[in-house]
Design a protein around this motif. Sequence first.
Motif, PDB file in Angstrom:
ATOM      1  N   ASN A 347      14.543  -7.068   7.369  1.00 46.19           N
ATOM      2  CA  ASN A 347      14.332  -7.496   8.604  1.00 46.19           C
ATOM      3  C   ASN A 347      14.332  -6.552   9.855  1.00 46.19           C
ATOM      4  OD1 ASN A 347      13.852  -9.953   7.353  1.00 46.19           O
ATOM      5  ND2 ASN A 347      15.540 -11.161   7.412  1.00 46.19           N
ATOM      6  N   ALA A 348      15.709  -6.015   9.376  1.00 48.55           N
ATOM      7  CA  ALA A 348      16.070  -4.855  10.106  1.00 48.55           C
ATOM      8  C   ALA A 348      15.062  -3.580  10.616  1.00 48.55           C
ATOM      9  CB  ALA A 348      17.560  -3.708   9.784  1.00 48.55           C
ATOM     10  N   LYS A 350      11.203  -4.360   9.658  1.00 48.14           N
ATOM     11  CA  LYS A 350      10.409  -5.408  10.277  1.00 48.14           C
ATOM     12  C   LYS A 350      11.089  -5.822  11.700  1.00 48.14           C
ATOM     13  CE  LYS A 350       9.465  -9.281   7.962  1.00 48.14           C
ATOM     14  NZ  LYS A 350       9.113  -9.788   6.743  1.00 48.14           N
ATOM     15  N   GLY A 379      17.745  -7.423  18.524  1.00 45.45           N
ATOM     16  CA  GLY A 379      18.499  -9.013  18.283  1.00 45.45           C
ATOM     17  C   GLY A 379      18.361 -10.203  17.832  1.00 45.45           C
ATOM     18  N   ILE A 380      19.183 -10.762  17.501  1.00 45.69           N
ATOM     19  CA  ILE A 380      18.831 -12.693  17.555  1.00 45.69           C
ATOM     20  C   ILE A 380      19.834 -13.200  18.765  1.00 45.69           C
ATOM     21  CG2 ILE A 380      19.148 -14.102  15.958  1.00 45.69           C
ATOM     22  CD1 ILE A 380      18.214 -12.253  13.777  1.00 45.69           C
ATOM     23  N   ILE A 388      19.843 -19.566  11.495  1.00 47.03           N
ATOM     24  CA  ILE A 388      18.969 -18.257  10.928  1.00 47.03           C
ATOM     25  C   ILE A 388      18.715 -18.088   9.777  1.00 47.03           C
ATOM     26  CG2 ILE A 388      20.194 -16.875  10.978  1.00 47.03           C
ATOM     27  CD1 ILE A 388      16.506 -16.343  12.565  1.00 47.03           C
ATOM     28  N   VAL A 393      12.951 -20.786   9.315  1.00 43.68           N
ATOM     29  CA  VAL A 393      13.786 -20.527  10.820  1.00 43.68           C
ATOM     30  C   VAL A 393      12.801 -19.124  11.230  1.00 43.68           C
ATOM     31  CG1 VAL A 393      15.905 -20.327  12.180  1.00 43.68           C
ATOM     32  CG2 VAL A 393      15.539 -22.385  10.537  1.00 43.68           C
ATOM     33  N   VAL A 395      13.162 -16.319  14.615  1.00 45.10           N
ATOM     34  CA  VAL A 395      13.106 -15.866  16.130  1.00 45.10           C
ATOM     35  C   VAL A 395      11.568 -16.847  16.785  1.00 45.10           C
ATOM     36  CG1 VAL A 395      13.455 -14.627  17.614  1.00 45.10           C
ATOM     37  CG2 VAL A 395      14.657 -14.999  16.181  1.00 45.10           C
ATOM     38  N   ASP A 396      10.589 -16.166  16.442  1.00 49.85           N
ATOM     39  CA  ASP A 396       9.353 -16.627  16.609  1.00 49.85           C
ATOM     40  C   ASP A 396       8.733 -16.237  16.123  1.00 49.85           C
ATOM     41  OD1 ASP A 396       6.989 -15.591  17.808  1.00 49.85           O
ATOM     42  OD2 ASP A 396       5.867 -14.281  16.941  1.00 49.85           O
ATOM     43  N   GLY A 405       7.704 -12.829   9.477  1.00 47.39           N
ATOM     44  CA  GLY A 405       7.595 -12.955   8.060  1.00 47.39           C
ATOM     45  C   GLY A 405       7.564 -14.615   7.501  1.00 47.39           C
ATOM     46  N   GLY A 407       9.989 -16.926   6.556  1.00 49.24           N
ATOM     47  CA  GLY A 407      11.521 -17.501   7.566  1.00 49.24           C
ATOM     48  C   GLY A 407      11.793 -18.250   6.083  1.00 49.24           C
ATOM     49  N   LEU A 408      11.941 -17.635   4.965  1.00 47.00           N
ATOM     50  CA  LEU A 408      12.794 -17.854   4.052  1.00 47.00           C
ATOM     51  C   LEU A 408      13.655 -16.259   2.776  1.00 47.00           C
ATOM     52  CD1 LEU A 408       9.947 -19.545   1.982  1.00 47.00           C
ATOM     53  CD2 LEU A 408      11.957 -20.318   2.768  1.00 47.00           C
ATOM     54  N   GLY A 409      13.597 -15.472   3.640  1.00 44.65           N
ATOM     55  CA  GLY A 409      14.386 -14.662   3.271  1.00 44.65           C
ATOM     56  C   GLY A 409      15.466 -14.479   3.215  1.00 44.65           C
ATOM     57  N   ALA A 411      17.073 -17.161   4.351  1.00 45.35           N
ATOM     58  CA  ALA A 411      17.596 -18.408   3.040  1.00 45.35           C
ATOM     59  C   ALA A 411      18.132 -18.386   1.715  1.00 45.35           C
ATOM     60  CB  ALA A 411      16.529 -19.554   3.328  1.00 45.35           C
ATOM     61  N   SER A 434      22.359  -6.744  15.763  1.00 43.39           N
ATOM     62  CA  SER A 434      22.394  -7.266  14.996  1.00 43.39           C
ATOM     63  C   SER A 434      23.028  -7.695  13.531  1.00 43.39           C
ATOM     64  CB  SER A 434      21.422  -8.308  13.952  1.00 43.39           C
ATOM     65  OG  SER A 434      20.099  -8.708  15.340  1.00 43.39           O
TER      66      SER A 434
HETATM   67  P1  ADP Z   1      11.306 -13.854   6.855  1.00 42.06           P
HETATM   68  O1  ADP Z   1      10.362 -14.299   5.915  1.00 42.06           O
HETATM   69  O2  ADP Z   1      10.153 -14.397   9.002  1.00 42.06           O
HETATM   70  O3  ADP Z   1      11.978 -12.605   8.147  1.00 42.06           O
HETATM   71  P2  ADP Z   1      14.062 -14.555   7.914  1.00 42.06           P
HETATM   72  O4  ADP Z   1      15.022 -15.599   7.361  1.00 42.06           O
HETATM   73  O5  ADP Z   1      14.572 -13.146   6.486  1.00 42.06           O
HETATM   74  O6  ADP Z   1      12.347 -14.592   7.357  1.00 42.06           O
HETATM   75  O7  ADP Z   1      14.549 -14.075   8.890  1.00 42.06           O
HETATM   76  C1  ADP Z   1      14.092 -15.129   9.909  1.00 42.06           C
HETATM   77  C2  ADP Z   1      14.439 -14.553  11.066  1.00 42.06           C
HETATM   78  O8  ADP Z   1      15.247 -13.855  11.995  1.00 42.06           O
HETATM   79  C3  ADP Z   1      12.734 -13.381  11.535  1.00 42.06           C
HETATM   80  O9  ADP Z   1      11.979 -14.426  11.352  1.00 42.06           O
HETATM   81  C4  ADP Z   1      13.686 -12.765  12.516  1.00 42.06           C
HETATM   82  O10 ADP Z   1      12.486 -13.662  13.532  1.00 42.06           O
HETATM   83  C5  ADP Z   1      15.032 -12.643  12.607  1.00 42.06           C
HETATM   84  N1  ADP Z   1      16.161 -11.869  12.097  1.00 42.06           N
HETATM   85  C6  ADP Z   1      15.929 -11.548  11.005  1.00 42.06           C
HETATM   86  N2  ADP Z   1      16.659  -9.913  10.820  1.00 42.06           N
HETATM   87  C7  ADP Z   1      16.382  -9.968  12.272  1.00 42.06           C
HETATM   88  C8  ADP Z   1      17.399  -8.589  12.670  1.00 42.06           C
HETATM   89  N3  ADP Z   1      17.801  -7.568  11.888  1.00 42.06           N
HETATM   90  N4  ADP Z   1      16.926  -8.069  13.970  1.00 42.06           N
HETATM   91  C9  ADP Z   1      15.591  -9.424  14.502  1.00 42.06           C
HETATM   92  N5  ADP Z   1      14.966  -9.896  14.346  1.00 42.06           N
HETATM   93  C10 ADP Z   1      15.748 -10.376  12.841  1.00 42.06           C
END
Ligand code: ADP
Length: 443
Positions: A347-348, A350, A379-380, A388, A393, A395-396, A405, A407-409, A411, A434
């Motif tokens: 995530n960091a 991506k 940030g979030i 989150i 869930v 952010v976008d 993605g 939104g399951l990562g 979780a 974050s």
């Molecule tokens: P996804 O499969 O969409 O990545 P996650 O549950 O892993 O789902 O993350 C949820 C949301 O949190 C992401 O869609 C992203 O918007 C936000 N997010 C997660 N990690 C970060 C980060 N390090 N910096 C910014 N936004 C993040």
Amino acid sequence: MNRLDINSAKVLMKNNYEEIDTSIVQELHGFLEVIDNDRKVIYRKGNNPNNTEIYTPYEYYELINEAQFQHDAIGVSLKIDRSDISVNNNGKNGKYVYTVDYNREKEFLLVVAVPEKQLIEYVVRERKIKPRDYLIIMLVVDVSILILTFLVLSRATSRNFIKPLKLLTNGARQISKGNYNTRIELKSSNEFGELRDAFNHMSEKIEIERLLKEKAQENRKNLILDISHDLKNPLSSILGYSDYILKNQELSKEELLKYLEIIANNSERANELIGDLFEFSKLESTEFKLTFKSSDICEFLRELIASYIPQFEIKQIDYEFDIPEEVIKLIFDGKNLDRAIGNIITNAIKYNPEGTKLYVGAHLEEKDFVIKIKDNGVGIPREMQKEIFNAFVRVDASRNSRKGGTGLGLAISKKIIEMHGGSVSLNSDLDEGSMFIIKLPIQ
Ligand code: ADP
């Protein structure tokens, strides 16, 4: 001597007063006096506390009056319950009961005085109750005690048993009707108090369970909605473009490649979603078990981070690690923990721009092994920091976003970490990046 007559001067009377039997009078601490017509005490047995030697005319008159009365009386002369009997206060023995009588020739007056208290005790002691009367009295007393006990008990029963039982029954009835917010209000510190607490505790638990169940049902509904929504977009796109290609045989090579690329991207996205979904459902299943092994967590972390270096390089992530050199043994499932921590690192990479700084540190803290994954990226938002970690869930929220993605990562990460008995939390501010904090119990 007749026991009723012990005080009776008339019965005791003897012309030769020295022959009078004074034993009972003396036994009762009374006294006997013989008074001549000149009011002088000429003979005494027992102790007169006043030690009168000569009675005053008034006293003498009083005594004569008493003597007169007794001569007129019918039956035995001692009647202790007679209100007009002569009762005087006479020193330390308290009140004395007097009986008096003249001798036949009226030469002297015989005075018999006994302390009232002694006399009553004597009479009570001597008085014999007939067996039949005794039985009746006992019966009346017993029945009265029984009625009284019954009344007291029935009141106490009503207050201590019936009322609490009614409240508890009513409460149970309410619960069976599905009113789980029912609580019993009962002031009691005995077993009923304990029952009330247990009942309230139970209804509270049922209510919480019901709320959780409702929430889980709601979540499941939303999950299905999210899945269908997330799958619908790429699949519609795949269907649409493949249909278009099939119907338009004369498409140029560039056009064909463009549409095939769209189909490939959407297939990848659908595949990713199904993969994550499979992973997530697997973790939710009660049959799924982690495979725990005791290993060096520091070495594990170093290897894990190393596997991401190529991605850091590509995205020009400025990375820094601070993992303890020593061997710290922890019991964990390597494959799944790799997935959990990997999601956060991915995530960091991506969601943040090139040049983002990433720090991964670890240290021992009381009973936990703490891993910090910190970036200085986008940030979030603060308000999303708790949710989150819930499935789907993001952010976008726009599901068409290419970089978004499933939104399951997170979780999945949270689920795996919690299955290790640990916790994960987020500390994040928009524009300040974050920080994810993972805590794994040492034992
Ligand atoms: P996804 O499969 O969409 O990545 P996650 O549950 O892993 O789902 O993350 C949820 C949301 O949190 C992401 O869609 C992203 O918007 C936000 N997010 C997660 N990690 C970060 C980060 N390090 N910096 C910014 N936004 C993040």
